[in-house]
Design a protein around this motif. Sequence first.
Motif, short mmCIF file in Angstrom:
data_model
loop_
_atom_site.label_atom_id
_atom_site.label_comp_id
_atom_site.label_asym_id
_atom_site.label_seq_id
_atom_site.Cartn_x
_atom_site.Cartn_y
_atom_site.Cartn_z
N ILE A 75 0.83 -1.20 0.00
CA ILE A 75 0.00 0.00 0.00
C ILE A 75 0.87 1.26 0.00
N ASP A 76 0.51 2.22 -0.85
CA ASP A 76 1.34 3.41 -1.03
C ASP A 76 1.52 4.21 0.26
N ILE A 77 0.46 4.31 1.07
CA ILE A 77 0.58 5.09 2.31
C ILE A 77 1.66 4.52 3.21
N LYS A 78 1.72 3.21 3.32
CA LYS A 78 2.73 2.58 4.16
C LYS A 78 4.12 2.70 3.54
N MET A 79 4.21 2.49 2.24
CA MET A 79 5.51 2.55 1.57
C MET A 79 6.07 3.96 1.56
N ALA A 80 5.22 4.97 1.48
CA ALA A 80 5.70 6.35 1.42
C ALA A 80 6.42 6.75 2.70
N GLN A 81 6.17 6.04 3.80
CA GLN A 81 6.83 6.34 5.07
C GLN A 81 8.15 5.61 5.23
N CYS A 82 8.47 4.73 4.29
CA CYS A 82 9.65 3.88 4.44
C CYS A 82 10.94 4.61 4.07
N ARG A 83 12.02 4.11 4.62
CA ARG A 83 13.35 4.56 4.22
C ARG A 83 14.07 3.39 3.54
N ARG A 84 14.88 3.68 2.57
CA ARG A 84 15.64 2.65 1.85
C ARG A 84 16.91 2.34 2.64
N VAL A 85 17.12 1.06 2.93
CA VAL A 85 18.28 0.63 3.73
C VAL A 85 19.01 -0.47 2.98
N GLU A 86 20.30 -0.30 2.79
CA GLU A 86 21.13 -1.36 2.22
C GLU A 86 21.57 -2.27 3.36
N ASN A 87 21.03 -3.47 3.37
CA ASN A 87 21.30 -4.43 4.44
C ASN A 87 22.56 -5.20 4.08
N GLU A 88 23.67 -4.81 4.67
CA GLU A 88 24.95 -5.42 4.32
C GLU A 88 25.07 -6.85 4.81
N VAL A 89 24.39 -7.17 5.87
CA VAL A 89 24.46 -8.53 6.40
C VAL A 89 23.74 -9.51 5.48
N LEU A 90 22.51 -9.18 5.11
CA LEU A 90 21.72 -10.06 4.24
C LEU A 90 22.04 -9.85 2.76
N GLN A 91 22.74 -8.76 2.44
CA GLN A 91 23.03 -8.39 1.06
C GLN A 91 21.72 -8.15 0.30
N THR A 92 20.86 -7.38 0.92
CA THR A 92 19.56 -7.03 0.35
C THR A 92 19.38 -5.53 0.41
N VAL A 93 18.35 -5.06 -0.27
CA VAL A 93 17.88 -3.69 -0.10
C VAL A 93 16.54 -3.78 0.59
N ASP A 94 16.40 -3.13 1.72
CA ASP A 94 15.18 -3.18 2.53
C ASP A 94 14.51 -1.82 2.55
N PHE A 95 13.19 -1.85 2.49
CA PHE A 95 12.41 -0.63 2.65
C PHE A 95 11.71 -0.75 4.00
N VAL A 96 12.16 0.07 4.94
CA VAL A 96 11.85 -0.12 6.35
C VAL A 96 10.91 0.97 6.85
N ALA A 97 9.82 0.54 7.48
CA ALA A 97 8.81 1.46 8.00
C ALA A 97 9.31 2.13 9.29
N PRO A 98 8.66 3.20 9.73
CA PRO A 98 9.08 3.88 10.97
C PRO A 98 9.09 2.98 12.19
N ASP A 99 8.25 1.93 12.19
CA ASP A 99 8.23 1.02 13.34
C ASP A 99 9.26 -0.09 13.19
N ASP A 100 10.16 0.04 12.22
CA ASP A 100 11.28 -0.88 12.01
C ASP A 100 10.88 -2.16 11.30
N ARG A 101 9.65 -2.25 10.79
CA ARG A 101 9.26 -3.42 10.01
C ARG A 101 9.76 -3.29 8.58
N VAL A 102 10.22 -4.39 8.01
CA VAL A 102 10.64 -4.40 6.62
C VAL A 102 9.41 -4.62 5.75
N MET A 103 9.01 -3.61 4.99
CA MET A 103 7.83 -3.71 4.15
C MET A 103 8.13 -4.41 2.83
#
Length: 475
Positions: free
Chosen positions: A42-70
């Motif tokens: 959902i756009d409302i939830k995604m618009a609040q996310c920050r883009r995080v390069e997860n070096e441990v998992l070697q992924t790109v994560d879009f993380v919500a303010p509550d720290d959930r990976v969307m």
Amino acid sequence: MAGRLSFANITALAPMVRVGTLPMRLLALDYGADVVYCEELIDIKMAQCRRVENEVLQTVDFVAPDDRVMFRTCEKEKQRVVFQMGTADPDRALAVARLVEKDVAAIDVNMGCPKEYSTKGGMGAALLSDPDKIEAILRKLVSGVSVPVTCKIRILPSLEDTLTLARRIEKTGVAAVAVHGRFKDERPRHPVHCDYIGAVARAVAVPVIANGGSLDLVKTHGDIQAFRAAAGASSVMLARAAMWNPSVFRSAGPLPLHDVMIQYLKYALRYDNHAFNSKYCLCQMLRDKVESALGKRVQAAQNNQELSEAFDLVAVFEETQAALEARRDALQSPERRRDHVIAVDGDVTTMALKFQRREYPPQLTPKMFLLEWSRRQKLEQPTYQTVQRAQDRGFQSTVTVENRKYRSSLWEKSKKFAEQASAVVCLRARGIPESRVGQENGGRPHKRKTEDGRDVGQEKRKKQAGDGERETGGS
């Protein structure tokens, strides 16, 4: 544009809520899918996310303010993953598309899902009754991002109206249209209307992706081409058939379901997929065998270790955890270490951290250590005030010591963990050693040793092997 994703003559994993996460997408690609769609986000939830390069998992994560990976993605799928969003707002849709466009191959707008999850707020199939908004959203996206834009619709009660909508969509500049061959109020038990899909395919010049044939038309890989021909479409998109056994994409034929589930779980462990999401997907694969002995073990599992035990993959679980831990250690070397930043929020000292149970000895927690320290200093007992927020039921706690307050700025899944996190903040902010395992090396947990230097975990495993027992341990 060179390298742009083509939707002509492809077979795709359809977007499915709770199913189309990273492990399932990678598995579908392994088995022969050309393109994979993520679950609707959902756009409302995604618009609040920050883009995080997860070096441990070697992924790109879009993380919500509550720290959930969307949304989590990786390099392996970058050229073939389509990000599907639920939206009813052109500007918000564009903001989300620009957030993710460098990490995905295309953007898709959901205009076909009839469930309340999608239709509330005018999204999903609700958009079918508002063609002006459909056009506004698609034109905004096509002109605003560098990757192809597509949409997924359902057919309208009138064939003429369906064709009119399809032609209008085509004029926005989309790269393809996926057509679920059922009306808004029809469900999978109803036959798919291949004639409607074929009419749309003949009416527009862009590729049309046929969807909705899993239940009655597509049961094996050989059926995919038959569905494509029956629908007169350029491409095919599979949902339920792929959910039940992703190896349906294999041209050489399906694999035994148990083997498929094991490969799925290996991906889930490797990419730290949430255990409850993994459990849901595994139960969908089990279908009518969900009440079998294996199914009951899967349903009872509360974490990835217990899922691994159900499939006799404890060794794989431990190896995967060790590999990830080694990567964390490397990233936390003195040259790479980035200490938590201490901040002040009003009269409260804060740090952005979570309580990691594995970092502490079995019989000692930060709360216990803070209490003992307070007693030695002849201070009043620490007090904790915990709150819970409504949207995700997350917890945050504030501890008071010597009339000074401390808390983590991150929210925890339980009251107990929130209190532990606040205790950690207090200990670290005041520079009090907190007795973490391996604290002498920056706080990362080390393997515990016996007095003669042997690995405690290794000795425990040897003993259990000698007793004929399987190590289960804690998560």
